[in-house]
Motif scaffolding. Structure first.
Motif, PDB file in Angstrom:
ATOM      1  N   ARG A  76      78.290 -61.040  37.999  1.00 50.33           N
ATOM      2  CA  ARG A  76      78.676 -59.820  38.668  1.00 50.33           C
ATOM      3  C   ARG A  76      79.835 -59.139  37.952  1.00 50.33           C
ATOM      4  O   ARG A  76      79.926 -57.931  37.904  1.00 50.33           O
ATOM      5  CB  ARG A  76      79.055 -60.143  40.104  1.00 50.33           C
ATOM      6  N   SER A 133      80.148 -55.358  36.761  1.00 48.30           N
ATOM      7  CA  SER A 133      81.167 -54.352  37.073  1.00 48.30           C
ATOM      8  C   SER A 133      81.877 -53.895  35.807  1.00 48.30           C
ATOM      9  O   SER A 133      82.371 -52.773  35.748  1.00 48.30           O
ATOM     10  CB  SER A 133      82.135 -54.803  38.163  1.00 48.30           C
ATOM     11  N   ARG A 142      91.420 -50.953  37.305  1.00 47.64           N
ATOM     12  CA  ARG A 142      92.676 -51.364  36.681  1.00 47.64           C
ATOM     13  C   ARG A 142      93.147 -52.672  37.299  1.00 47.64           C
ATOM     14  O   ARG A 142      93.126 -52.843  38.511  1.00 47.64           O
ATOM     15  CB  ARG A 142      93.745 -50.282  36.866  1.00 47.64           C
ATOM     16  N   VAL A 198      95.342 -55.417  38.792  1.00 46.00           N
ATOM     17  CA  VAL A 198      96.605 -55.357  39.533  1.00 46.00           C
ATOM     18  C   VAL A 198      97.033 -56.770  39.952  1.00 46.00           C
ATOM     19  O   VAL A 198      96.199 -57.647  40.137  1.00 46.00           O
ATOM     20  CB  VAL A 198      96.483 -54.478  40.808  1.00 46.00           C
ATOM     21  N   ALA A 236      84.675 -65.708  47.446  1.00 45.12           N
ATOM     22  CA  ALA A 236      83.852 -64.814  46.629  1.00 45.12           C
ATOM     23  C   ALA A 236      84.526 -63.460  46.485  1.00 45.12           C
ATOM     24  O   ALA A 236      84.966 -62.888  47.477  1.00 45.12           O
ATOM     25  CB  ALA A 236      82.488 -64.636  47.270  1.00 45.12           C
ATOM     26  N   GLY A 237      84.619 -62.983  45.260  1.00 48.44           N
ATOM     27  CA  GLY A 237      85.107 -61.631  45.038  1.00 48.44           C
ATOM     28  C   GLY A 237      86.612 -61.486  45.001  1.00 48.44           C
ATOM     29  O   GLY A 237      87.137 -60.389  44.848  1.00 48.44           O
ATOM     30  N   VAL A 238      87.326 -62.594  45.121  1.00 50.44           N
ATOM     31  CA  VAL A 238      88.777 -62.477  45.213  1.00 50.44           C
ATOM     32  C   VAL A 238      89.408 -62.238  43.837  1.00 50.44           C
ATOM     33  O   VAL A 238      90.541 -61.778  43.722  1.00 50.44           O
ATOM     34  CB  VAL A 238      89.338 -63.724  45.936  1.00 50.44           C
ATOM     35  N   GLY A 239      88.651 -62.539  42.779  1.00 44.87           N
ATOM     36  CA  GLY A 239      89.179 -62.200  41.452  1.00 44.87           C
ATOM     37  C   GLY A 239      89.359 -63.385  40.519  1.00 44.87           C
ATOM     38  O   GLY A 239      90.145 -63.332  39.572  1.00 44.87           O
ATOM     39  N   LYS A 240      88.611 -64.455  40.707  1.00 44.44           N
ATOM     40  CA  LYS A 240      88.728 -65.629  39.831  1.00 44.44           C
ATOM     41  C   LYS A 240      88.251 -65.303  38.421  1.00 44.44           C
ATOM     42  O   LYS A 240      88.936 -65.555  37.437  1.00 44.44           O
ATOM     43  CB  LYS A 240      87.900 -66.794  40.410  1.00 44.44           C
ATOM     44  N   SER A 241      87.047 -64.733  38.349  1.00 46.50           N
ATOM     45  CA  SER A 241      86.490 -64.419  37.029  1.00 46.50           C
ATOM     46  C   SER A 241      87.345 -63.383  36.331  1.00 46.50           C
ATOM     47  O   SER A 241      87.565 -63.439  35.131  1.00 46.50           O
ATOM     48  CB  SER A 241      85.072 -63.878  37.162  1.00 46.50           C
ATOM     49  N   ARG A 242      87.837 -62.415  37.120  1.00 41.40           N
ATOM     50  CA  ARG A 242      88.641 -61.356  36.525  1.00 41.40           C
ATOM     51  C   ARG A 242      89.935 -61.921  35.952  1.00 41.40           C
ATOM     52  O   ARG A 242      90.386 -61.520  34.880  1.00 41.40           O
ATOM     53  CB  ARG A 242      88.936 -60.292  37.580  1.00 41.40           C
ATOM     54  N   ARG A 259      84.738 -71.517  44.409  1.00 42.42           N
ATOM     55  CA  ARG A 259      85.040 -71.117  45.782  1.00 42.42           C
ATOM     56  C   ARG A 259      85.459 -72.357  46.572  1.00 42.42           C
ATOM     57  O   ARG A 259      85.157 -73.478  46.153  1.00 42.42           O
ATOM     58  CB  ARG A 259      83.800 -70.478  46.408  1.00 42.42           C
ATOM     59  N   GLU A 318      86.091 -52.558  45.760  1.00 43.46           N
ATOM     60  CA  GLU A 318      85.319 -51.818  44.746  1.00 43.46           C
ATOM     61  C   GLU A 318      83.971 -51.374  45.288  1.00 43.46           C
ATOM     62  O   GLU A 318      83.552 -50.240  45.099  1.00 43.46           O
ATOM     63  CB  GLU A 318      85.044 -52.724  43.543  1.00 43.46           C
TER      64      GLU A 318
END
Ligand SMILES: Nc1ncnc2c1ncn2[C@@H]1O[C@H](COP(=O)(O)OP(=O)(O)OP(=O)(O)O)[C@@H](O)[C@H]1O
Ligand SMILES: [Mg+2]
Length: 1009
Positions: A207, A211, A218, A220, A250-256, A408, A467
């Motif tokens: 995912r 994105s 950006r 943060v 899920a979606g909290v920003g681990k991969s990012r 997770r 997002e």
């Protein structure tokens, strides 16, 4: 798969709403096949094909709903939700086609005609029902248009291909490649449907990659986490291996976080990256194979021989001592030569040696250069890969390896006690960082501040949800980017995008059936709920409930909140609440809403007082409008009392909506409903006046008066008319109907004194006072005061006095007016009547100012200002601001005055105050005049007068300008013009007094020339 779940709750089998991806696959020409062949022979050809299709569905955790003789109907995302159900369906579809092509080839070899299939896929909402077919066995059938459309896709798909709708394509874009087949007419759908053919796998696998393609938001926050990762890398480089785990939902920003870490650069290190996929648990070693392919730089185009060369070459260059690992690596990477001895080994031994080989390889490589090994999404990892991670974790301590993993919270491991282990718990973004992210995604304009607030509240700071919601708002046209980002529609609720819905639904579906069932009930009760209410609604025993609630707490769906007396719970995410309640069938929702409403009424009687809107909401959702309306009214009244004016308007409108339109004359009218309608309309008008929506308020009061007439209630007609008077009187918004309504009512009231009559007379006097009909005013005003005094009610006397104030206009009555306003104030204070504060302070301040007592006037104006702010009324706030501008001007503070006048203009312009520009113009005119800068405004005023010659309001101002600038001829000409019909062309409006002062100045000037 957890299909046949036992449940003691009868509702569990009722069914639920789900978003799923439906897949239809059909063998082409099977009828001909059966016609031409012996039935047994035909089956022998068709059955293996069906089996391949079913296996492909199962491989991706789909559910076969139906398997007919020559095709199947499957769904993904139900009974158990998967966050990537559309992708799973397409993976399965591609696999089916591949397997069938292979099967077709073998048929051809056997001299048979090959079999080909068509596949159709579509994503959407369905109702899934479970039907108990045998003891302990349930069959799931989805019902809904989604299926029909999937089945139609199958019929339009070219032979041997896969066709999808736009909905599925949108969710899978990038993961797969598509070719549009254009708009296609489809049976049962009125508009043409755009059909897409799936042509293969796309470049995306995660995912975050998807994105990134859209453009990453950006980055943060997360500075501390990045810092910790950098420190760990330094340690690892110096030979003290580190294991860092990023954990979060899920979606909290681990991969990012990992992505940003990589982007920061790791010079001199080898970075190897791999991930587990959601449908990969059953595919052994997938992440490891991926990691190794990455390491050996194997591309999909390399054939087996080339792969062997790459692997062998690299190993031998690295260290000859590793040669013995080669057979294991070859086997794992499926490039072993035909005589594969390893394959014949005992599986357990083979597994151990394979893992050992990989570990040795990686550790050896780290001697050569520091290694950063990234493993993502361990919550989906297969056992084999997990075992390798354990092995690596054990031997990390002295290696130049940084192992980065993320997962997770549901994943567990036993690395926690290692000294070189660090866990980074990723929490959702806080309010500030969340806002920073939204400022980057939208704009940092203040206009969108309430929307941003709403998004942060809803998503509780989960960046993925933020997002996706923003993206969905753009797609739905609720937000538009046209230079700046603007809100194009008003938003009360936010629809959940299907991506977010899928993530949350799959978490919810992993709960045991009874917990999930309770979660749905809780979701319908609301975001917060006291235990007592849950007990009353759920009908479960205390013990049962305790254990279920504990389960939901452990799974982090809800948490307990400190409350007085009863225990209360709250949903952790507003969105999970929305998804859980949305998954219940409408019928069930209605039943539960009614249960909640009744439980609140009976068991929580204080709610009737403190939160009538809650009961109103539940009755409304239960479809019991008649029961909801009184509660909406009560809610509106309470909100008005608290000056929560917008909220009140919203609630009152809901009540009115439920009442429907007024009955036709022919229909039998229901007096109770009409009385209710009257009350709602009156309150609605009051709310609208307060927020400055005068035209709408006017309409509401007129409708209220109509309703009162139809009920034959003179008293109510008067109430509505008096509200109109109040609006015109305070804001100047014209409501000429008030006069007729009150005069008609007066006729009906008869000759005797009564409070109602006194109010009617006072209302008439007030109305005439501002509209300028002096003759009638002089008759009604004294009558009103006299009657009020006879009745002896201080409130009434105070109310009637204002009419008298108007009757006594002119400079000769200044003292009397002050006496009147002072009496009004004293009466109001004695009666402690809050609503009189406006009249009390404004008018008394006005009189004091007239008499030159500026300090006294200021005191009253200040008190007026405090009241306006407390009661949250922009109109009155703007008047206070205007008064301040005037006072600043009077005391020579020109800059303050200009600023305040601007403020007034900003506030009034946002309302429907037609006088806004006029008031502002006048103030600026006076200001520039005092500053000796009239020359600057002269051209504007002149143009204004020329363009609006019919509207003479500005002419005296122009004459003043001319005289101040010493333009004698112009001044005289303008004055003559104004004096033409004995000054009769000049309006006797609120400008009149000002105009007179202008004339005084002009005459003084002309006389001196
Ligand atoms: N700190 C951040 N600043 C800006 N955007 C972020 C931040 N963290 C995450 N995002 C964005 O939110 C989305 C989800 O993040 P990401 O994919 O990293 O979540 P995840 O925790 O890995 O989820 P999953 O468990 O599903 O893998 C991404 O598009 C990412 O760019
Ligand atoms: Mg991730």
């Amino acid at each position: 798969m957890r299909v046949a779940q036992e449940s003691s709750s009868p509702e569990a089998l009722e069914g639920e709403r789900k978003t799923v991806t439906a897949l239809f696959a059909d063998i082409k020409g099977s009828t001909e096949l059966e016609r031409d062949l012996d039935p047994e022979e035909a089956r022998a050809i068709v059955d293996p094909a069906l089996k391949l299709m079913i296996d492909a569905v199962h491989r991706y955790d789909g559910y076969v709903v139906q398997s007919t003789g020559d095709g199947i109907f499957a769904m993904f995302g139900a009974p158990l939700a998967h966050e990537d159900h559309p992708q799973r369906a397409l993976y399965a579809a591609i696999r089916m086609q591949e397997d069938l092509r292979r099967y077709g080839a073998t048929l051809r070899e056997r001299g048979r005609a090959p079999i080909e299939i068509r596949i159709g896929v579509n994503t959407g909402e369905v109702v899934v029902r479970a039907i108990q077919t045998a003891a302990g066995h349930a069959e799931y059938t989805p019902i809904g248009h989604t299926n029909n459309l999937a089945s139609r896709m199958q019929t339009v798909a070219p032979t041997g291909s896969i066709a999808t709708t736009e909905d599925t394509r949108k969710l899978c874009e990038g993961y797969f490649t598509f070719r549009s087949l254009g708009p296609t007419r489809v049976k049962g759908v009125s508009e043409a449907v755009t059909v897409h053919e799936v042509t293969g796998l796309g470049p995306l696998r995660t995912r975050l990659q998807a994105s990134a393609r859209r453009g990453l938001s950006r980055f943060v926050g997360r500075a501390a986490e990045l810092e910790q990762m950098k420190r760990a890398l330094e340690l690892a480089k110096s030979g003290r291996g580190q294991l860092v785990a990023a954990v979060g939902e899920a979606g909290v920003g681990k991969s990012r976080l990992f992505f940003e870490f990589r982007a920061a650069g790791q010079p001199g290190c080898l970075v190897l990256e791999t991930l587990s996929v959601s449908h990969g648990k059953a595919s052994a070693y997938l992440p490891l194979i991926d990691l190794l392919k990455n390491y050996f730089e194997i591309t999909p185009d390399d054939d087996a021989r080339r792969r062997r060369e790459k692997i062998g070459g690299k190993i031998l260059i690295l260290d000859r001592a590793l040669e013995d690992t080669l057979p294991y690596l070859f086997t794992l990477l499926e490039v072993a030569e035909s005589d594969d001895q390893i394959a014949r080994l005992d599986p357990e031994i083979r597994r151990r040696r394979t893992l050992d080989a990989i570990k040795r390889l990686l550790l050896r490589e780290s001697l050569h250069q520091p290694l950063v090994a990234i493993f993502e999404d361990l919550h989906w990892v297969d056992e084999g890969s997990h075992a390798l991670l354990n092995l690596l974790a054990e031997s990390l301590g002295t290696a130049r390896v940084l192992m980065l993993v993320n997962y997770r919270p549901e994943f567990t491991h036993n690395w926690g006690n290692k000294t070189y282990y660090t866990q980074l718990r990723l929490d959702p973004l806080g309010a500030e960082t969340g806002e920073e992210m939204l400022n980057a995604l939208l704009d940092d304009g203040r206009e969108l501040a309430p929307l941003k607030q709403l998004i942060i509240e809803k998503t509780e700071g989960n960046p993925l949800f933020i997002e996706e919601i923003v993206q969905a708002l753009f797609e739905q046209g609720a937000l538009v980017r046209n230079g700046a980002v603007k809100l194009a529609k008003s938003l009360n609720t936010i629809q959940i995008p299907s991506t977010v819905q899928a993530v949350l639904a799959s978490r919810i579906d992993r709960l045991p059936a009874e917990q999930k069932d309770l979660l749905q009930t809780l979701a319908i009760i609301g975001k917060e709920f006291p235990l007592g209410l849950v007990r009353a609604v759920s009908g479960k025993s205390d013990d049962e409930l305790d254990s279920l609630l504990a389960g939901l707490q452990t799974a982090e769906f809800i948490y307990e909140q400190p409350a007085v007396g009863d225990v209360a719970y709250v949903f952790k995410h507003a969105l999970s609440q929305q998804v859980a309640s949305g998954s219940a069938l409408m019928e069930r929702r209605r039943v539960l809403h009614e249960r909640v409403a009744r439980a609140l009424e009976v068991r929580f009687p204080e709610t009737v007082e403190t939160q009538p809107e809650l009961i109103a909401h539940h009755f409304t959702e239960a479809g019991l409008g008649a029961e909801a309306v009184p509660y909406w009214q009560r809610a509106g009244e309470r909100a008005l009392q608290r000056s929560a004016n917008l909220e009140a308007i919203d609630q009152l409108e809901k009540g009115l909506e439920l009442l429907g339109s007024p009955p036709d004359v022919a229909e039998r009218s229901r007096p109770a409903d009409e009385a209710r309608r009257f009350a709602l309309l009156l309150l609605l008008g009051v709310g609208r006046v307060r927020v400055g929506e005068f035209a709408k308020a006017h309409q509401a009061f007129l409708r209220a008066a109509e309703t009162a007439k139809s009920l034959g209630s003179t008293e109510n007609v008067i109430s509505a008319a008096l509200e109109l008077v109040h609006m015109t009187h305070t804001t100047g918004f014209p409501a000429p109907e008030a006069l007729q309504l009150l005069e008609e009512a007066l006729q009906k009231l008869g000759p005797d004194d009564s409070p109602l009559k006194a109010r009617t007379l006072s209302g008439l006097a007030r109305f005439l006072g501002v509209t300028g009909e002096r003759q009638k005013l002089m008759s009604y005003a004294p009558q009103a005061v006299a009657m009020a005094r006879r009745i002896g009610d201080p409130k009434l006397v105070s109310y009637s006095l204002l009419g008298m104030f108007y009757a006594l206009s002119g400079p000769e009555h200044a003292d009397e007016r002050l006496a009147i306003t002072t009496e009004m104030q004293d009466l109001a204070k004695a009666a402690d009547v809050e609503n009189l504060t406006y009249s009390q302070h404004f008018w008394r301040g006005y009189c004091l100012l007239e008499l030159g007592d500026t300090a006294g006037a200021d005191e009253d104006f200040e008190a007026y200002g405090r009241w306006a702010a407390e009661t949250n009324q922009p109109f009155h706030q703007s008047i206070c601001e205007m008064l301040r501008a005037m006072r600043a001007l009077m005391s020579g503070r020109f800059e303050d005055s200009e600023r305040l006048a601007q403020n007034t203009f900003v506030i009034t312009r946002s309302m429907q105050a037609e006088t806004a520009a006029g008031v502002f113009g006048l103030q600026m005119f006076a200001l520039r005049r005092e500053q000796g800068r009239l020359k600057e405004v002269e051209p504007v005023v002149r143009m204004f007068v020329q363009q609006n010659s019919a509207d003479a309001a500005w002419r005296p101002g122009l004459a003043v300008i001319y005289s101040e600038l010493g333009l004698t001829a112009d001044a005289r000409a303008e004055f003559e013009n104004l004096a033409k019909h004995d000054f009769g062309d000049l309006p006797r409006d609120s400008m009149w007094m000002g105009t007179l002062t202008y004339f005084a100045d002009i005459c003084t000037f002309l006389a001196g020339c």
